[in-house]
Design an enzyme around this catalytic site. Structure first.
Site, PDB file in Angstrom:
ATOM      1  N   ASN A  10       0.870  -1.175   0.000  1.00 50.72           N
ATOM      2  CA  ASN A  10       0.000   0.000   0.000  1.00 50.72           C
ATOM      3  C   ASN A  10       0.910   1.230   0.000  1.00 50.72           C
ATOM      4  O   ASN A  10       1.517   1.558   1.012  1.00 50.72           O
ATOM      5  CB  ASN A  10      -0.895  -0.029   1.239  1.00 50.72           C
ATOM      6  CG  ASN A  10      -1.925   1.090   1.248  1.00 50.72           C
ATOM      7  OD1 ASN A  10      -1.886   1.982   0.406  1.00 50.72           O
ATOM      8  ND2 ASN A  10      -2.835   1.040   2.196  1.00 50.72           N
ATOM      9  N   ARG A  91      -2.484  -2.193  -3.579  1.00 51.12           N
ATOM     10  CA  ARG A  91      -3.728  -1.455  -3.417  1.00 51.12           C
ATOM     11  C   ARG A  91      -3.667  -0.232  -4.332  1.00 51.12           C
ATOM     12  O   ARG A  91      -2.716   0.541  -4.269  1.00 51.12           O
ATOM     13  CB  ARG A  91      -3.872  -0.994  -1.970  1.00 51.12           C
ATOM     14  CG  ARG A  91      -5.073  -0.134  -1.794  1.00 51.12           C
ATOM     15  CD  ARG A  91      -5.041   0.638  -0.514  1.00 51.12           C
ATOM     16  NE  ARG A  91      -6.237   1.432  -0.428  1.00 51.12           N
ATOM     17  CZ  ARG A  91      -6.334   2.555   0.258  1.00 51.12           C
ATOM     18  NH1 ARG A  91      -5.303   2.979   0.951  1.00 51.12           N
ATOM     19  NH2 ARG A  91      -7.457   3.230   0.295  1.00 51.12           N
ATOM     20  N   HIS A 180     -13.225   1.831  -0.404  1.00 50.12           N
ATOM     21  CA  HIS A 180     -13.183   0.798   0.652  1.00 50.12           C
ATOM     22  C   HIS A 180     -13.669  -0.556   0.157  1.00 50.12           C
ATOM     23  O   HIS A 180     -14.097  -1.396   0.943  1.00 50.12           O
ATOM     24  CB  HIS A 180     -14.060   1.184   1.876  1.00 50.12           C
ATOM     25  CG  HIS A 180     -13.500   2.300   2.707  1.00 50.12           C
ATOM     26  ND1 HIS A 180     -14.283   3.317   3.213  1.00 50.12           N
ATOM     27  CD2 HIS A 180     -12.245   2.548   3.131  1.00 50.12           C
ATOM     28  CE1 HIS A 180     -13.525   4.152   3.895  1.00 50.12           C
ATOM     29  NE2 HIS A 180     -12.281   3.713   3.873  1.00 50.12           N
ATOM     30  N   ARG A 241     -12.502  14.426   7.472  1.00 51.06           N
ATOM     31  CA  ARG A 241     -13.306  14.813   6.306  1.00 51.06           C
ATOM     32  C   ARG A 241     -14.748  15.103   6.730  1.00 51.06           C
ATOM     33  O   ARG A 241     -15.301  14.390   7.565  1.00 51.06           O
ATOM     34  CB  ARG A 241     -13.326  13.705   5.261  1.00 51.06           C
ATOM     35  CG  ARG A 241     -12.006  13.508   4.563  1.00 51.06           C
ATOM     36  CD  ARG A 241     -12.088  12.409   3.504  1.00 51.06           C
ATOM     37  NE  ARG A 241     -10.832  11.695   3.457  1.00 51.06           N
ATOM     38  CZ  ARG A 241     -10.709  10.392   3.278  1.00 51.06           C
ATOM     39  NH1 ARG A 241     -11.781   9.636   3.099  1.00 51.06           N
ATOM     40  NH2 ARG A 241      -9.524   9.843   3.263  1.00 51.06           N
ATOM     41  N   GLU A 384      -7.944  -6.072   5.212  1.00 49.88           N
ATOM     42  CA  GLU A 384      -7.783  -5.698   3.804  1.00 49.88           C
ATOM     43  C   GLU A 384      -6.555  -6.363   3.185  1.00 49.88           C
ATOM     44  O   GLU A 384      -6.552  -6.703   2.005  1.00 49.88           O
ATOM     45  CB  GLU A 384      -7.723  -4.170   3.688  1.00 49.88           C
ATOM     46  CG  GLU A 384      -9.091  -3.546   3.919  1.00 49.88           C
ATOM     47  CD  GLU A 384      -9.053  -2.072   4.274  1.00 49.88           C
ATOM     48  OE1 GLU A 384      -8.770  -1.762   5.449  1.00 49.88           O
ATOM     49  OE2 GLU A 384      -9.301  -1.249   3.405  1.00 49.88           O
TER      50      GLU A 384
END
Ligand code: ADP
Length: 397
Positions: A10, A91, A180, A241, A384
């Site tokens: 990642n 990813r 996601h 956010r 993940e």
């Protein structure tokens, strides 16, 4: 050792996270994180059989970060050559409309990911640097791209289309994509196993609540609605956010206060959400402050849970019939007060949270609704890295 392993990667703009993952069992014999790439004082924290090793030094780019990681594997283990490493799994944040599945990376794939940079100007370039670094250091291994957006390519047009001039979709890619996806894919499969039903026969509302947060309506294993849109700013309240705001907010702030669009974009992405409301983006801190009687933290908690509740209600309506509501991510897995507040008073919808079960801390996937509840409420830890490893192996020819 014969079990297939994947080096899961990642890559962020100045970081590189890597894990050696057994694609069958999810076990991770080695993993690490390089931070402050491009600066003079970069750090690598590596976990392996020796425990944790910290190394400092200058790391110029992602290729140098991989070199440092490889040297650390050599020096501190585990010994990569004793594993059957079959792929590097990357990813990649934005796959646009181009990618609905993981793909083995070719020059054409790199061109397509490059073309999507305008939709993910911070993420896709970093992902591409990670791919370039890994290709240079592991030329003999297949590289696989797993896209955050791919899982949501099943969204029907009425769910992904914004009510804006129709030509904007074709000309500029202006539509909802969702993110996601790797987590939603992993968690929905585990939830179906827990419900003891085939994935194709269960309808789920899955809330992935981490630093970023989004929620999806998943019909028979396929995403039909999701709260993040063209970018990961839309939807739920997140660490930094805002999630949903009036779309006229940018214009108003620009006109009335003279703020630049880049500055407004930064403020909504980095200085809003829990941080904007309570001064803290870490949910543990928000809970601690709220418990101490801090009004701003109490409001942040209230806004967060109310938004979540609104989405649960609307996704219930989207699905019609719901088998389970599933919580995952750091907040979803750990913050019992969020689960209780977001779902309180919904027994007429068949949704009840059992207080004692909700407070229990378990590492395994488990139900927090009463036995025989019409709608199960589940907590499923996401993984993940394991999902990327599995999907990488499945994508190999
Ligand atoms: P990321 O999106 O970076 O993968 P995580 O899924 O790890 O993030 O989630 C991070 C969030 O989870 C942080 O806001 C953190 O405060 C929250 N979190 C972790 N543990 C707890 C806990 N015990 N109680 C409440 N929140 C928690």
């Amino acid at each position: 050792m014969s079990a297939p392993h994947v080096l899961v990667v990642n890559a962020g703009s100045s970081s590189l996270k890597y894990s050696l993952v057994d694609a069958t069992s999810g076990e991770t014999p080695g993993h690490g994180l390089v931070e402050r790439i491009g600066e003079s004082e970069s750090t690598l924290v590596h976990g392996g059989p020796d425990g944790e090793t910290r190394i400092e030094g200058a790391v110029a780019d992602h290729e140098a970060a991989f070199r440092m990681a490889l040297e650390t594997f050599r020096g501190h283990g585990p010994d990569l050559s004793s594993y059957d490493v079959v792929a590097v799994g990357h990813r990649v944040v934005h796959g646009g409309e181009h990618f609905s599945q993981p793909v083995v990376i070719t020059d054409e794939v790199i061109d397509a990911v490059t073309e999507l940079i305008p939709l993910a100007p911070l993420h896709n370039p970093a992902n591409l640097s990670g791919i370039a670094g890994a290709r240079a250091l592991f030329p003999d291994l297949p590289q696989v791209a797993i896209f955050d957006t791919a899982f949501h390519q099943t969204l029907p047009p009425h769910a992904y289309t914004y009510a804006v001039p129709a030509a904007w979709v074709g000309e500029h890619g202006i539509r909802r994509y969702g993110f996601h996806g790797t987590s939603f894919s992993f968690v929905s499969r585990v939830a179906a196993e827990l419900l003891d039903k085939p994935l194709e026969q269960v309808n789920l509302i899955v809330a992935h609540l981490g630093n970023g947060a989004s929620i999806s309506a998943i019909l028979g294993g396929e995403s039909v609605e999701t709260s993040m849109g063209m970018t990961p700013l839309e939807g739920l309240v997140m660490g930094t956010r805002s999630g949903d705001v009036d779309p006229a907010l940018h214009a108003h702030l620009h006109r009335e206060l003279g703020w630049s669009l880049d500055e407004i974009d930064r403020l909504l992405n980095r200085e809003s959400g829990l941080k904007g409301l309570a001064g803290e983006n870490d949910f543990r801190e928000v809970l601690r402050l709220r418990d101490e009687g801090d009004d701003a933290a109490a409001l942040a908690f209230g806004v967060y849970c109310h938004r979540l509740r609104k989405y649960v209600g609307s996704y219930y309506a989207v699905l019609g019939e719901v088998d389970a509501i599933v919580f995952t991510g750091g907040v979803g897995e750990n913050a019992a007060p969020v689960r209780a507040a977001a779902l309180s008073g919904l027994s007429r919808l068949g949704i009840t949270v059992d207080d004692a079960r909700n407070e229990e801390r378990l590492a395994e996937p488990h139900a927090i609704s009463p036995t025989d509840s019409p709608v199960a409420v589940l907590v499923v830890p996401t993984n993940e890295e394991w999902e990327i490893a599995r999907q990488s192996v499945a994508a190999l020819p």
